[in-house]
Design an enzyme around this catalytic site. Structure first.
Site, PDB file in Angstrom:
ATOM      1  N   ASN A   9       0.811  -0.969  -0.175  1.00 48.54           N
ATOM      2  CA  ASN A   9      -0.091  -0.098  -0.519  1.00 48.54           C
ATOM      3  C   ASN A   9       1.180   1.076  -0.006  1.00 48.54           C
ATOM      4  OD1 ASN A   9      -1.313   2.524   1.260  1.00 48.54           O
ATOM      5  ND2 ASN A   9      -3.444   1.100   1.383  1.00 48.54           N
ATOM      6  N   ASP A  11      -0.329   4.614  -0.447  1.00 51.09           N
ATOM      7  CA  ASP A  11      -1.036   5.516  -0.141  1.00 51.09           C
ATOM      8  C   ASP A  11       0.047   6.888   0.838  1.00 51.09           C
ATOM      9  OD1 ASP A  11      -2.667   4.181  -0.861  1.00 51.09           O
ATOM     10  OD2 ASP A  11      -3.786   4.137   0.681  1.00 51.09           O
ATOM     11  N   HIS A  12       0.931   6.351   1.743  1.00 49.75           N
ATOM     12  CA  HIS A  12       2.011   6.819   2.639  1.00 49.75           C
ATOM     13  C   HIS A  12       2.594   8.132   1.730  1.00 49.75           C
ATOM     14  CE1 HIS A  12      -0.261   5.652   6.356  1.00 49.75           C
ATOM     15  NE2 HIS A  12      -0.052   3.810   5.641  1.00 49.75           N
ATOM     16  N   HIS A  45      -5.618   3.231  -1.604  1.00 49.76           N
ATOM     17  CA  HIS A  45      -6.825   4.463  -1.187  1.00 49.76           C
ATOM     18  C   HIS A  45      -7.020   4.956  -2.544  1.00 49.76           C
ATOM     19  CE1 HIS A  45     -10.196   4.591   2.057  1.00 49.76           C
ATOM     20  NE2 HIS A  45     -10.501   4.721   0.815  1.00 49.76           N
ATOM     21  N   ARG A  47      -9.544   8.456  -2.235  1.00 50.63           N
ATOM     22  CA  ARG A  47      -9.864   8.647  -0.672  1.00 50.63           C
ATOM     23  C   ARG A  47     -11.332   9.774  -1.688  1.00 50.63           C
ATOM     24  NH1 ARG A  47      -9.040   6.367   5.021  1.00 50.63           N
ATOM     25  NH2 ARG A  47     -10.890   8.520   5.439  1.00 50.63           N
ATOM     26  N   ARG A  51      -7.660  12.865  -0.348  1.00 54.65           N
ATOM     27  CA  ARG A  51      -6.341  13.680   0.754  1.00 54.65           C
ATOM     28  C   ARG A  51      -4.567  12.770   1.152  1.00 54.65           C
ATOM     29  NH1 ARG A  51      -7.794  10.640   6.526  1.00 54.65           N
ATOM     30  NH2 ARG A  51      -9.170  11.159   5.753  1.00 54.65           N
ATOM     31  N   GLU A  72      -8.985   0.534  -3.007  1.00 55.46           N
ATOM     32  CA  GLU A  72      -9.706   0.523  -2.436  1.00 55.46           C
ATOM     33  C   GLU A  72     -10.177   1.725  -2.441  1.00 55.46           C
ATOM     34  OE1 GLU A  72      -5.938  -1.499   0.793  1.00 55.46           O
ATOM     35  OE2 GLU A  72      -7.197   1.122   1.413  1.00 55.46           O
ATOM     36  N   THR A 102      -6.984   6.700   9.678  1.00 55.55           N
ATOM     37  CA  THR A 102      -6.677   5.343   8.642  1.00 55.55           C
ATOM     38  C   THR A 102      -8.619   4.917   8.635  1.00 55.55           C
ATOM     39  OG1 THR A 102      -5.159   4.235   8.255  1.00 55.55           O
ATOM     40  CG2 THR A 102      -5.420   4.226  10.309  1.00 55.55           C
ATOM     41  N   THR A 103      -8.129   3.681   8.033  1.00 54.25           N
ATOM     42  CA  THR A 103      -9.914   3.729   7.871  1.00 54.25           C
ATOM     43  C   THR A 103      -9.588   2.294   9.571  1.00 54.25           C
ATOM     44  OG1 THR A 103      -8.897   2.811   5.695  1.00 54.25           O
ATOM     45  CG2 THR A 103     -10.689   1.343   6.264  1.00 54.25           C
ATOM     46  N   GLU A 153     -11.456  -8.807   2.314  1.00 54.65           N
ATOM     47  CA  GLU A 153     -10.602  -8.940   3.131  1.00 54.65           C
ATOM     48  C   GLU A 153     -10.717  -8.651   4.781  1.00 54.65           C
ATOM     49  OE1 GLU A 153      -7.137  -5.620   2.107  1.00 54.65           O
ATOM     50  OE2 GLU A 153      -6.844  -5.231   3.293  1.00 54.65           O
ATOM     51  N   HIS A 192      -3.862  -4.255   7.355  1.00 51.95           N
ATOM     52  CA  HIS A 192      -4.118  -3.287   8.934  1.00 51.95           C
ATOM     53  C   HIS A 192      -2.885  -3.600   9.547  1.00 51.95           C
ATOM     54  CE1 HIS A 192      -5.692   1.124   9.210  1.00 51.95           C
ATOM     55  NE2 HIS A 192      -5.647   0.966  10.564  1.00 51.95           N
ATOM     56  N   GLY A 214       1.092  -1.032   4.511  1.00 47.37           N
ATOM     57  CA  GLY A 214       1.740   0.034   4.097  1.00 47.37           C
ATOM     58  C   GLY A 214       2.980   0.684   5.037  1.00 47.37           C
TER      59      GLY A 214
END
Ligand code: PXP
Length: 239
Positions: A9, A11-12, A45, A47, A51, A72, A102-103, A153, A192, A214
């Protein structure tokens, strides 16, 4: 397969870029480097509030990735249209709250059943596999199967955050959920809060075929580089 599939992942990387609203670091480059390190899949993801990952990132990564792409997203009309246009290999439906860092939890498939059924059908008709991000909860897993999802998941946040006293119970919940998913004919993924230190127990659960990780990988990448960080995680996923 002799190891669990790894979705990285990214995203970061986009979060760091967005902190300055600039062009670096580029999550597209991160995706390519994760693949060089042996990732089986790039996960991101998109969003609703954009963001971190932007539409441009989603488009370029989906075009350029040599491995699988897992998008995602929330189960909304806007995101459904984007997914059908991008055509990733898979979509994982996740809950989204604007104020969350986060989720935080899994979907509640027992509420808004019709909405999920519609999105799942549209994406599957478009040739995209669809997973539901759910807690280690038997009722949710059964519902995911009824709604026609290809996969679940399992949210491993509780396992990852468990104290020593809670650990065995949290691990058993993931194990039981994985078994239940498999019994209901679903592919089982998990993710996660997984790290280099807590992933071993997940690898030992043979019903799980894919992990999406991630934060821990990107954190290590700051010190050792992304390719190396991914390679070290891949090594831990061997069965
Ligand atoms: N899987 C899903 C569905 C997620 O929403 C996230 C967090 O974005 C992850 C996996 C990865 O979680 P982490 O960054 O804690 O490894």
């Amino acid at each position: 397969m002799n190891r669990i599939r790894l979705g990285v992942n990214i995203d970061h990387v986009a979060t760091l870029r967005e902190a300055r609203k600039t062009t670096e670091p580029d999550p597209v480059t991160a995706a390519m480097m994760a693949e060089m390190g042996g990732a089986d899949q790039i996960t991101f993801h998109l969003r609703e509030d954009r963001r971190h990952i932007q539409n441009r990132d989603a488009r370029l990564i989906t075009e350029m990735a040599q491995t699988m792409v897992n998008l995602e997203m929330a189960a909304t009309v806007e995101m459904q249209e984007i997914a059908l246009a991008l055509h990733p290999d898979s979509v994982t439906l996740v809950p989204e709250k604007r104020e969350e860092v986060t989720t935080e939890g899994g979907l509640d498939l027992l509420r808004g059943t019709e909405k999920y059924a519609e999105v799942v059908k549209a994406l599957k008709d478009g040739g995209i596999k669809v997973a539901a991000f759910v807690g280690p909860d038997q009722a949710q897993i059964k519902e995911a199967s009824k709604l026609g999802f290809n996969a679940v998941e399992i949210h491993t946040g509780e396992y990852a955050n468990a104290t020593r006293a809670e650990f065995d119970r949290a691990l058993k919940a993931v194990r039981d959920a994985a078994q239940s998913g498999r019994k209901h004919g679903l592919a089982v993924h998990a993710g996660h809060g997984l790290t280099y230190h807590n992933v071993r127990e997940m690898v030992a659960i043979h019903d799980i075929e894919e992990l999406n990780i991630g934060h821990s990988i990107i954190s290590r990448a700051v010190f050792v580089g992304l390719e190396q960080a991914v390679r070290e995680m891949v090594e831990l996923l061997k069965r």
